[in-house]
Design an enzyme around this catalytic site. Structure first.
Site, PDB file in Angstrom:
ATOM      1  CE  LYS A  27      -5.965   7.295  -9.266  1.00 19.05           C
ATOM      2  NZ  LYS A  27      -5.048   6.289  -9.738  1.00 19.05           N
TER       3      LYS A  27
ATOM      4  NE  ARG B 197      -6.321   0.252  -1.811  1.00 23.00           N
ATOM      5  CZ  ARG B 197      -5.281   0.397  -0.978  1.00 23.00           C
ATOM      6  NH1 ARG B 197      -5.469   0.904   0.204  1.00 23.00           N
ATOM      7  NH2 ARG B 197      -4.077   0.032  -1.348  1.00 23.00           N
ATOM      8  CG  ASN B 198     -11.093   3.720  -4.057  1.00 24.96           C
ATOM      9  OD1 ASN B 198     -11.613   4.240  -3.081  1.00 24.96           O
ATOM     10  ND2 ASN B 198      -9.780   3.740  -4.267  1.00 24.96           N
TER      11      ASN B 198
ATOM     12  N   GLY C 206       4.610   4.455   5.534  1.00 23.58           N
ATOM     13  CA  GLY C 206       3.323   3.814   5.253  1.00 23.58           C
ATOM     14  C   GLY C 206       3.531   2.566   4.422  1.00 23.58           C
TER      15      GLY C 206
ATOM     16  CB  ALA D  80      -1.119  -2.246  -2.083  1.00 20.29           C
ATOM     17  CD1 TRP D  81       1.024   4.246  -5.318  1.00 17.42           C
ATOM     18  CD2 TRP D  81       2.325   2.590  -6.039  1.00 17.42           C
ATOM     19  NE1 TRP D  81       1.717   4.701  -6.415  1.00 17.42           N
ATOM     20  CE2 TRP D  81       2.527   3.695  -6.881  1.00 17.42           C
ATOM     21  CE3 TRP D  81       3.035   1.414  -6.288  1.00 17.42           C
ATOM     22  CZ2 TRP D  81       3.416   3.687  -7.945  1.00 17.42           C
ATOM     23  CZ3 TRP D  81       3.936   1.397  -7.367  1.00 17.42           C
ATOM     24  CH2 TRP D  81       4.105   2.517  -8.174  1.00 17.42           C
ATOM     25  N   GLY D  82       2.752   1.843  -1.398  1.00 18.62           N
ATOM     26  CA  GLY D  82       3.949   2.244  -0.680  1.00 18.62           C
ATOM     27  C   GLY D  82       4.936   1.097  -0.532  1.00 18.62           C
TER      28      GLY D  82
ATOM     29  CD  GLN E 106      -5.887   6.963  -0.009  1.00 17.00           C
ATOM     30  OE1 GLN E 106      -5.585   8.101   0.302  1.00 17.00           O
ATOM     31  NE2 GLN E 106      -5.057   6.169  -0.671  1.00 17.00           N
TER      32      GLN E 106
END
Length: 457
Positions: free
Chosen positions: A280, A342-343, A43, A46-48, A370
């Site tokens: 969160k 992003r959330n 995947g 961004a974080w991956g 998510q």
């Protein structure tokens, strides 16, 4: 080798004991002298992508000892506006510009800007550009678009997928591991949950999804959580994280991942940290709405923070008998996600009318939001009458969601579409809303723990 020079994001850094840390982990995993440690990030969000890039920056120079690669699907094209913006980013960074020219890769970005060529997400990732994080150039990455080729011999797999895709992809991966002799280690970065109602209502976290899909034992599956914002971590803003799971692997992995600007602690409470990782994102959407609707009122945002964290504490006490307290890094992880990410951005855009729930939760340039699926999953789960708890004031049994008014409101805004974003302020201003302290006391003093929620007897 006491000090190793490593180039990271265009700057020179000195790290102590890098090769020694790599050798220690290789020995624990049982790698021979001519057998490289293989780490694969599955995947390319961004974080991956940042996670893979950090490892490549630090350890990639030891090519005989470690191989780092990242998998993403092929075929995702880059739209013209993004290509133009990417060209601007490249030309604003002399180090990136020079790197692309050296690699004979600059011309394709010129052609894409002019509309003479279509770029693809896997293509630009090889040059260090994540489609969800164009403004933060990474180091070049080894990108594999064939899933079997990517994972079949991996020693460590990093789950950088959204929680909504985790089960499907790991079921596919399990087919390639049928003849494996050794069991891989999996580090999940995913934040979200699934709700299942049969045979009893229960929650399924990403690590559980991976366990069910692959048969890899839970002691080999870990969760890594923040507080962090991916782009800021890659730009060397000081950050810390917790890797949670069985002691066998969490302590050596914490040491392996720890860097001067990225402190990694280890923790045994996988349940609370992973559930909080999903929660969160739920409440970050509401935080973005409140920020936009109140013109960034610090007072309003603090009121929201008090109510949403009390709901988070209440929910974790349903899921774990003695959950980790919402304090320290766990609280900080919640804070940074409500503040930025992003959330929260998605909540702001909804409240400003620049996005609508009808547009879906996969947003161009941001990736999967998510928190949306997590709102539906937590609401669905906590609405089940079989989980009823005693209402402290009305002295009657109610579904747990009745004690979570913010969660209920987010469901009505995002999922059932009964209300507009303005409803989040109405919920905050409801004079009947319990003092957040009372909800925390209820959670901590009543026997609300429901082991069945995690599929436990």
């Amino acid at each position: 080798m006491g000090i190793v020079d490593a180039y990271s994001n265009g700057s020179l850094h000195n790290y102590n004991g890098v090769e020694e840390k790599l050798d220690e982990l290789r020995a624990l995993i049982g790698k021979g002298d001519n057998d490289p440690l293989i780490i694969v990030s599955v995947g390319a969000g961004a974080w991956g992508s940042v996670f893979a890039a950090i490892l490549q920056d630090i350890y990639g120079q030891f090519r005989d000892k470690i191989q780092i690669r990242i998998w993403r699907r092929a075929g995702r094209s880059v739209d013209r506006d993004t290509a133009e913006h990417l060209f601007e980013v490249i030309n604003s960074r002399e180090d990136v510009l020079r790197r692309l020219i050296r690699r004979c890769a600059y011309l394709k970005y010129v052609e894409a800007r002019l509309g003479d060529r279509t770029l693809f997400a896997d293509e630009i990732l090889k040059d260090g550009f994540c489609l969800n994080m164009i403004n933060t150039p990474l180091c070049p990455l080894k990108v594999v678009t064939n899933l079997q080729e990517a994972v079949w011999d991996a020693d460590i797999v990093v789950n950088g997928l959204p929680s909504t895709e985790t089960r499907e992809i790991f079921e596919e991966i399990s087919k390639f591991w049928n003849e494996r002799i050794t069991v891989p280690i999996i580090i999940s970065l995913a934040k979200g949950i699934e709700a299942a109602l049969d045979p009893v209502p229960h929650i399924i976290t990403p690590t559980k999804m991976i366990n069910q899909a692959t048969g890899v034992p839970m002691e080999n599956i870990l969760y890594l959580g923040g507080p962090n914002i991916a782009s800021e971590i890659y730009n060397k803003e000081y950050a810390n994280a917790r890797i949670c799971g069985a002691e066998k692997w969490r302590k050596p992995l914490a040491k392996f991942l720890r860097q001067p600007q990225f402190t990694v602690w280890d923790n045994s409470d996988l349940v609370t940290h992973e559930v909080m990782g999903g929660l969160k994102n739920v409440y970050a959407i509401g935080a973005g709405m409140v920020a936009a609707l109140t013109n960034e009122s610090a007072t309003s945002k603090s009121v929201y923070f008090a109510h949403c964290t009390s709901e988070m504490i209440f929910i974790t006490h349903l899921l774990a008998e003695k959950p980790e307290k919402l304090a320290g890094p766990l609280l900080a992880d919640t804070y940074v996600t409500l503040l930025k990410g992003r959330n929260a951005w998605y909540g702001q855009m909804l409240a400003k009318g620049q996005l609508s729930p009808d547009m879906g939760d996969n947003i161009s340039g941001k990736g999967m939001i998510q928190g949306v699926s997590a709102v539906e999953a937590f609401f669905k789960l906590l609405s089940q009458s079989s989980l009823n708890v005693l209402h402290p004031e009305e002295n009657k049994l109610v579904a747990p969601v009745e004690l979570c008014p913010i969660l209920k409101t987010l469901y009505k805004i995002l999922i059932s579409r009964e209300q507009s974003s303005q409803a989040i302020l109405k919920a905050l201003r409801d004079e009947n809303l319990n003092d957040p302290r009372e909800r925390i006391e209820i959670a901590q003093s009543h026997a609300f723990y429901k082991p069945s929620l995690l599929g436990q007897p």
